[in-house]
Scaffold this motif. Sequence first.
Motif: not given
Length: 170
Positions: A85-110
């Motif tokens: 839910d947006k509580f204020v309006p936002v504008e812009g472009q973004v990009r990102g990167e995420a690494r998923m590690t950890g056990l199959l049942e306990e993933p960690i995403v940074e």
Amino acid sequence: EMHGMAVLEGVSLRFHPDPKTPEVSKISGGLRFDDKTIFMDGPNGELGSLPMTVVGSIDLLGEYNLLGYVRNVDVNNVIDTFDVDKFVPVEGQVRGEARMTGLLEEPIVEGWVTSVGSGKFDKLPVDRAKVEFEWEAQAGLLSFKEIRADIVGGGEVSGNGGLYFDMTKI
């Protein structure tokens, strides 16, 4: 044992039965199978409405070792993909990167999300912004390690924090 290769074209996956969980769709690219490990050689797809590429591996008896890249996208697509839910309006472009590690049942995403060019948060013009995050699925904890934004005309906003999700209700 598994050995070989597969080429995916237009494949869709849903990892959770809840319809609010974003689907991974339009997956195209190569996979390699070597015994109990699946290697992803850069398949492209969309997580909700976020275009992404994934490289790395999944050891079916052990752990994730994946790196995902999201190309430039409207920040509102990120908000809509995760049904926030947006509580204020936002504008812009973004990009990102995420690494998923950890056990199959306990993933960690940074990872991180950064602005591409300027944007707006409510009525505040932002020159640059970056968020570093970590999601610990087993604990239900989404941590924002660093939140930083440079304001057009001078000034800076910074912070950190987190959200806890009761995983017993998911």
